[in-house]
Design a protein around this motif. Structure first.
Motif, PDB file in Angstrom:
ATOM      1  N   TYR A   1       0.805  -1.184  -0.001  1.00  0.00           N
ATOM      2  CA  TYR A   1      -0.117  -0.081   0.048  1.00  0.00           C
ATOM      3  C   TYR A   1       0.808   1.230  -0.153  1.00  0.00           C
ATOM      4  O   TYR A   1       0.572   2.299  -0.755  1.00  0.00           O
TER       5      TYR A   1
ATOM      6  N   ARG B   1       2.376   1.874  -3.426  1.00  0.00           N
ATOM      7  CA  ARG B   1       1.408   2.439  -4.228  1.00  0.00           C
ATOM      8  C   ARG B   1       1.116   3.955  -4.155  1.00  0.00           C
ATOM      9  O   ARG B   1       0.956   4.514  -5.308  1.00  0.00           O
ATOM     10  N   ILE B   2       1.501   4.330  -2.794  1.00  0.00           N
ATOM     11  CA  ILE B   2       1.245   5.803  -3.012  1.00  0.00           C
ATOM     12  C   ILE B   2       2.234   6.400  -3.110  1.00  0.00           C
ATOM     13  O   ILE B   2       2.391   7.472  -3.633  1.00  0.00           O
TER      14      ILE B   2
ATOM     15  N   ILE C   1       1.163   7.486   5.090  1.00  0.00           N
ATOM     16  CA  ILE C   1       0.059   7.561   4.126  1.00  0.00           C
ATOM     17  C   ILE C   1      -1.431   8.013   4.177  1.00  0.00           C
ATOM     18  O   ILE C   1      -2.128   8.203   3.320  1.00  0.00           O
TER      19      ILE C   1
ATOM     20  N   TYR D   1      -5.204   7.172   2.937  1.00  0.00           N
ATOM     21  CA  TYR D   1      -4.942   5.726   1.880  1.00  0.00           C
ATOM     22  C   TYR D   1      -4.901   4.646   2.772  1.00  0.00           C
ATOM     23  O   TYR D   1      -5.148   3.389   2.198  1.00  0.00           O
ATOM     24  N   LYS D   2      -4.799   4.714   3.936  1.00  0.00           N
ATOM     25  CA  LYS D   2      -4.787   3.618   4.912  1.00  0.00           C
ATOM     26  C   LYS D   2      -6.117   2.752   4.966  1.00  0.00           C
ATOM     27  O   LYS D   2      -6.432   1.814   5.027  1.00  0.00           O
TER      28      LYS D   2
ATOM     29  N   LEU E   1      -8.474   3.909   2.112  1.00  0.00           N
ATOM     30  CA  LEU E   1      -8.725   3.415   0.765  1.00  0.00           C
ATOM     31  C   LEU E   1      -8.340   2.418   0.270  1.00  0.00           C
ATOM     32  O   LEU E   1      -8.742   1.622  -0.609  1.00  0.00           O
ATOM     33  N   SER E   2      -7.094   2.099   0.553  1.00  0.00           N
ATOM     34  CA  SER E   2      -6.238   0.908  -0.281  1.00  0.00           C
ATOM     35  C   SER E   2      -6.772  -0.322  -0.212  1.00  0.00           C
ATOM     36  O   SER E   2      -6.916  -0.921  -1.346  1.00  0.00           O
TER      37      SER E   2
ATOM     38  N   LYS F   1      -9.744   8.714  -6.167  1.00  0.00           N
ATOM     39  CA  LYS F   1      -8.604   8.047  -5.551  1.00  0.00           C
ATOM     40  C   LYS F   1      -8.806   6.468  -5.626  1.00  0.00           C
ATOM     41  O   LYS F   1      -7.620   6.208  -5.805  1.00  0.00           O
TER      42      LYS F   1
ATOM     43  N   LEU G   1      -5.725   4.414  -7.757  1.00  0.00           N
ATOM     44  CA  LEU G   1      -5.113   3.202  -7.100  1.00  0.00           C
ATOM     45  C   LEU G   1      -5.770   1.918  -8.031  1.00  0.00           C
ATOM     46  O   LEU G   1      -4.655   1.118  -8.192  1.00  0.00           O
TER      47      LEU G   1
END
Length: 394
Positions: free
Chosen positions: A269, A272-273, A287, A290-291, A293-294, A379, A383
């Motif tokens: 993850y 990716r960011i 991140i 995004y923790k 959203l991933s 977002k 991703l």
């Protein structure tokens, strides 16, 4: 399994000189074999698709015309390439070279290497690559299923039976072609122990997708005072991988064996960011949103929803030659700043507002919190694009 150009990078194959058929350098190679007496007995049936053939052309030393005959027979078996030891011939007839070019069969010449050593070297690479594929499949199962603690710990022990109890995981992918070449070169060196001794760190590595999973581990009785970032950066430099050429995601929380799967996911993850934000290194702890959203990227229900929204916008843009999706992406990029959005799309702010309002209407977003819905949709879509570009796969 392998490509011809992969074995040519091995140290024992360094003296190989390509003389014809360069378009076949990426042919798939399944085995490496010797051709010597078969043409005399017409015994070509022993050769299989994907064979890379080593020969001294002994069978043709008094009859050079047999070279083309033999090559045509081998081509029927869909071999991957040919390497000629220059014992009896320093070169081969031009008609043979022409034939190899037309059929994309690379031909090499070499002088000093022993054929048996070449076979052992290539077979070692084949076995090692197979092992990497097995480990890759095991890692994929860990992060895309719901394994028990026992399964997680067992997989880790298979990767490295001597690994220490505490683990910091990082996932490294190249930012450039040079970076990708360094990763593959590193694996080739590891196979034949052509790397520096590394006593300062206890580490393991796994080739995963287009990158490298690097595991730093230490015993429970040892307390490291260094940060995860410093440890991974120094470790990479110690194995001749320059961090400047890579996106590096680090799970900076120390995990035990039972939570190895979580450690991998967090490192991926963060990687990716890194790619999304075009930076070299990110810790999972940094991140932010995004923790949350991933993990949603791989949820089938959520995926259906946000991809459906994107398709609606793409269909509208294609039908009316508008740019609703692009405007939304830029709007989110600038954190909802209309002026900056309008400047980047070379339009008046009112045009940007109109496009956004139209997008809200098409997607059925709540007008009171449309920004939050736009943000999440864009977002997740960005991703998702990363996962489908063969960076992480499923």
């Amino acid at each position: 399994m392998l490509q011809v150009n992969e074995i040519i990078n091995l140290s024992l194959f360094r003296e190989f000189q390509l003389i014809s058929g360069e378009q076949g350098i990426t042919n798939q190679l399944n085995n490496i074999v010797i051709l010597e007496y078969e043409p005399i007995n017409n015994g070509y049936d022993v050769f299989q698709e994907g064979d890379f053939v080593l020969t001294s052309l002994f069978f043709a030393k008094d009859h050079p015309e047999l070279i083309l005959v033999a090559f045509k027979e081998l081509l029927k078996r869909k071999i991957s390439g040919i390497a000629i030891k220059t014992v009896f011939f320093q070169d081969i007839p031009e008609e043979v070279k022409t034939f190899s070019k037309l059929n994309h069969i690379p031909i090499f010449v070499f002088r000093n290497a022993y054929m048996e050593d070449l076979i052992l070297s290539a077979n070692e690479l084949l076995k090692t690559k197979l092992q990497f594929l097995v480990f890759e499949e095991k890692i994929t199962n860990l992060i895309h299923t719901y394994p028990s603690s026992f399964e997680v710990s067992k997989t880790l022990k298979e990767i490295n039976p001597e690994i220490h109890p505490n683990i910091i995981t990082s996932y490294i992918t190249p930012t450039t072609e040079a970076g990708a070449n360094t990763i593959y070169s590193y694996f080739h060196r590891m196979i034949f122990k052509k790397y520096k001794p590394l006593n300062q760190y206890a580490y393991s590595f796994i080739k995963y997708k287009s990158g490298l999973l690097l595991l730093y581990s230490y015993d429970s009785t040892y307390e490291t005072m260094e940060s995860s970032q410093n440890i991974i950066t120094k470790l990479l430099k110690s194995i001749d991988i320059n961090p400047e050429y890579y996106h590096i995601g680090i799970c900076d929380e120390v995990m035990d064996h039972d939570h190895f799967d979580i450690s991998i996911k967090q490192a991926i993850y963060a990687n990716r960011i890194c790619i999304l934000e075009e930076t070299n290194l990110l810790l999972y702890s940094k991140i932010g949103i995004y923790k949350l959203l991933s993990p949603l990227v791989e949820d089938h229900t959520v995926c259906h929803n946000y991809l459906n929204s994107i398709e609606l916008l793409k269909d509208y843009d294609m039908k009316y030659t508008s740019n609703l999706l692009e405007t939304m992406i830029i709007y989110i990029k600038h954190n909802g700043d209309i002026a900056k959005t309008a400047t980047e799309i070379f339009q008046h702010p009112n045009t940007a507002r109109y496009r956004l309002k139209k997008a809200v209407s098409i997607l059925g977003f709540d007008k009171n919190n449309f920004y939050e819905q736009m943000y999440i949709t864009i977002k997740l879509y960005q991703l998702y694009e990363l996962t489908t570009n063969d960076l992480f796969g499923r």
